[in-house]
Write a protein that holds these residues in place. Sequence first.
Motif, PDB file in Angstrom:
ATOM      1  N   ASN A 271       0.838  -1.195   0.000  1.00 29.12           N
ATOM      2  CA  ASN A 271       0.000   0.000   0.000  1.00 29.12           C
ATOM      3  C   ASN A 271       0.874   1.246   0.000  1.00 29.12           C
ATOM      4  OD1 ASN A 271      -2.614  -1.320   0.239  1.00 29.12           O
ATOM      5  ND2 ASN A 271      -1.959  -1.856   2.296  1.00 29.12           N
ATOM      6  N   LEU A 272       0.293   2.359  -0.376  1.00 28.36           N
ATOM      7  CA  LEU A 272       1.019   3.625  -0.330  1.00 28.36           C
ATOM      8  C   LEU A 272       1.372   3.977   1.102  1.00 28.36           C
ATOM      9  CD1 LEU A 272      -0.884   5.871  -2.885  1.00 28.36           C
ATOM     10  CD2 LEU A 272       1.557   5.392  -2.883  1.00 28.36           C
ATOM     11  N   CYS A 273       2.607   4.402   1.314  1.00 21.72           N
ATOM     12  CA  CYS A 273       3.083   4.825   2.632  1.00 21.72           C
ATOM     13  C   CYS A 273       3.745   6.184   2.487  1.00 21.72           C
ATOM     14  CB  CYS A 273       4.090   3.827   3.201  1.00 21.72           C
ATOM     15  SG  CYS A 273       3.406   2.203   3.563  1.00 21.72           S
ATOM     16  N   PHE A 274       3.143   7.207   3.061  1.00 14.93           N
ATOM     17  CA  PHE A 274       3.712   8.550   3.079  1.00 14.93           C
ATOM     18  C   PHE A 274       4.384   8.734   4.439  1.00 14.93           C
ATOM     19  CE2 PHE A 274      -0.124   9.835   0.302  1.00 14.93           C
ATOM     20  CZ  PHE A 274       0.527   9.451  -0.855  1.00 14.93           C
ATOM     21  N   ILE A 275       5.686   9.031   4.443  1.00 13.99           N
ATOM     22  CA  ILE A 275       6.440   9.050   5.705  1.00 13.99           C
ATOM     23  C   ILE A 275       7.103  10.405   5.926  1.00 13.99           C
ATOM     24  CG2 ILE A 275       8.262   7.969   7.061  1.00 13.99           C
ATOM     25  CD1 ILE A 275       7.932   5.481   5.310  1.00 13.99           C
ATOM     26  N   GLU A 276       6.697  11.071   7.013  1.00  8.56           N
ATOM     27  CA  GLU A 276       7.367  12.281   7.460  1.00  8.56           C
ATOM     28  C   GLU A 276       8.391  11.903   8.525  1.00  8.56           C
ATOM     29  OE1 GLU A 276       4.862  15.845   8.100  1.00  8.56           O
ATOM     30  OE2 GLU A 276       3.182  14.458   7.784  1.00  8.56           O
ATOM     31  N   TRP A 277       9.517  12.563   8.521  1.00 14.74           N
ATOM     32  CA  TRP A 277      10.604  12.346   9.481  1.00 14.74           C
ATOM     33  C   TRP A 277      11.157  10.922   9.392  1.00 14.74           C
ATOM     34  CZ3 TRP A 277      12.304  16.859  10.849  1.00 14.74           C
ATOM     35  CH2 TRP A 277      11.409  17.919  10.927  1.00 14.74           C
ATOM     36  N   ALA A 278      11.335  10.446   8.169  1.00 18.38           N
ATOM     37  CA  ALA A 278      11.878   9.106   7.944  1.00 18.38           C
ATOM     38  C   ALA A 278      13.321   8.986   8.414  1.00 18.38           C
ATOM     39  CB  ALA A 278      11.791   8.754   6.460  1.00 18.38           C
ATOM     40  N   GLU A 279      14.001  10.112   8.581  1.00 18.57           N
ATOM     41  CA  GLU A 279      15.383  10.068   9.072  1.00 18.57           C
ATOM     42  C   GLU A 279      15.467   9.484  10.478  1.00 18.57           C
ATOM     43  OE1 GLU A 279      14.028  14.463   9.073  1.00 18.57           O
ATOM     44  OE2 GLU A 279      13.793  12.709   7.807  1.00 18.57           O
ATOM     45  N   LYS A 280      14.329   9.363  11.162  1.00 13.46           N
ATOM     46  CA  LYS A 280      14.292   8.743  12.488  1.00 13.46           C
ATOM     47  C   LYS A 280      14.348   7.209  12.403  1.00 13.46           C
ATOM     48  CE  LYS A 280      13.233  12.402  15.213  1.00 13.46           C
ATOM     49  NZ  LYS A 280      13.399  12.587  16.632  1.00 13.46           N
ATOM     50  N   ILE A 281      14.076   6.657  11.206  1.00 13.66           N
ATOM     51  CA  ILE A 281      14.079   5.193  11.028  1.00 13.66           C
ATOM     52  C   ILE A 281      14.908   4.797   9.799  1.00 13.66           C
ATOM     53  CG2 ILE A 281      11.869   4.845  12.226  1.00 13.66           C
ATOM     54  CD1 ILE A 281      10.680   4.431   9.323  1.00 13.66           C
ATOM     55  N   PRO A 282      16.134   5.270   9.677  1.00 13.76           N
ATOM     56  CA  PRO A 282      16.897   5.060   8.439  1.00 13.76           C
ATOM     57  C   PRO A 282      17.143   3.604   8.082  1.00 13.76           C
ATOM     58  CG  PRO A 282      18.340   5.801  10.198  1.00 13.76           C
ATOM     59  CD  PRO A 282      16.924   5.936  10.704  1.00 13.76           C
ATOM     60  N   ASN A 283      17.258   2.732   9.058  1.00 17.07           N
ATOM     61  CA  ASN A 283      17.557   1.324   8.784  1.00 17.07           C
ATOM     62  C   ASN A 283      16.316   0.491   8.463  1.00 17.07           C
ATOM     63  OD1 ASN A 283      20.427   1.573   9.308  1.00 17.07           O
ATOM     64  ND2 ASN A 283      19.816   1.889  11.433  1.00 17.07           N
ATOM     65  N   LEU A 284      15.149   1.102   8.539  1.00 16.03           N
ATOM     66  CA  LEU A 284      13.904   0.365   8.321  1.00 16.03           C
ATOM     67  C   LEU A 284      13.251   0.672   6.975  1.00 16.03           C
ATOM     68  CD1 LEU A 284      12.348   0.799  11.897  1.00 16.03           C
ATOM     69  CD2 LEU A 284      13.844  -1.025  11.056  1.00 16.03           C
ATOM     70  N   ILE A 285      13.762   1.667   6.278  1.00 10.68           N
ATOM     71  CA  ILE A 285      13.160   2.094   5.012  1.00 10.68           C
ATOM     72  C   ILE A 285      13.451   1.055   3.923  1.00 10.68           C
ATOM     73  CG2 ILE A 285      13.184   3.891   3.235  1.00 10.68           C
ATOM     74  CD1 ILE A 285      11.986   4.781   5.921  1.00 10.68           C
ATOM     75  N   PRO A 286      12.418   0.610   3.203  1.00 12.53           N
ATOM     76  CA  PRO A 286      12.643  -0.340   2.106  1.00 12.53           C
ATOM     77  C   PRO A 286      13.556   0.264   1.035  1.00 12.53           C
ATOM     78  CG  PRO A 286      10.309  -0.163   2.607  1.00 12.53           C
ATOM     79  CD  PRO A 286      11.000   0.913   3.378  1.00 12.53           C
ATOM     80  N   GLU A 287      14.293  -0.589   0.376  1.00 15.96           N
ATOM     81  CA  GLU A 287      15.192  -0.126  -0.683  1.00 15.96           C
ATOM     82  C   GLU A 287      14.429   0.589  -1.790  1.00 15.96           C
ATOM     83  OE1 GLU A 287      18.443  -2.324  -3.208  1.00 15.96           O
ATOM     84  OE2 GLU A 287      18.409  -3.110  -1.148  1.00 15.96           O
TER      85      GLU A 287
END
Length: 135
Positions: A99-115
């Motif tokens: 599904n679509l995922c819009f993420i604000e402040w993704a820098e808080k979870i850098p190791n969890l972001i899909p490639e």
Amino acid sequence: MNVIFSLDQLEEVAQKIIAKNPKKVILFHGEMGVGKTTLIKQLCKTLGVIGATSSPTFSLVNEYQTTNNQIVYHFDFYRLNHEVEALDMGVDDYLYSGNLCFIEWAEKIPNLIPEAHSVITIELLPNGKRSLELK
């Protein structure tokens, strides 16, 4: 895609973003108050989200449904102190749901972001307009 716009052009900008067919996971970067949430609300409206949209600052994630039964997740990780907090709330299930995922402040979870993800960076210009880059 690069575009400079004013807030009254948000609908047009959202349409351009959707037309570029970005990845399902989209990271939104920009200073606080630059308009990340406002843009996400417009994207949701353009996609046909039913009902009101709001910032998930305290809930961390809001789930929306579009008129064609598409699910959209909106994350705000500003308040996170550690990535493990995102894992505890089941972020992997959302990010790999298709599904679509819009993420604000993704820098808080850098190791969890899909490639496979897209990035939207917004900057406030001195004249009050915004500069947007979609990668």
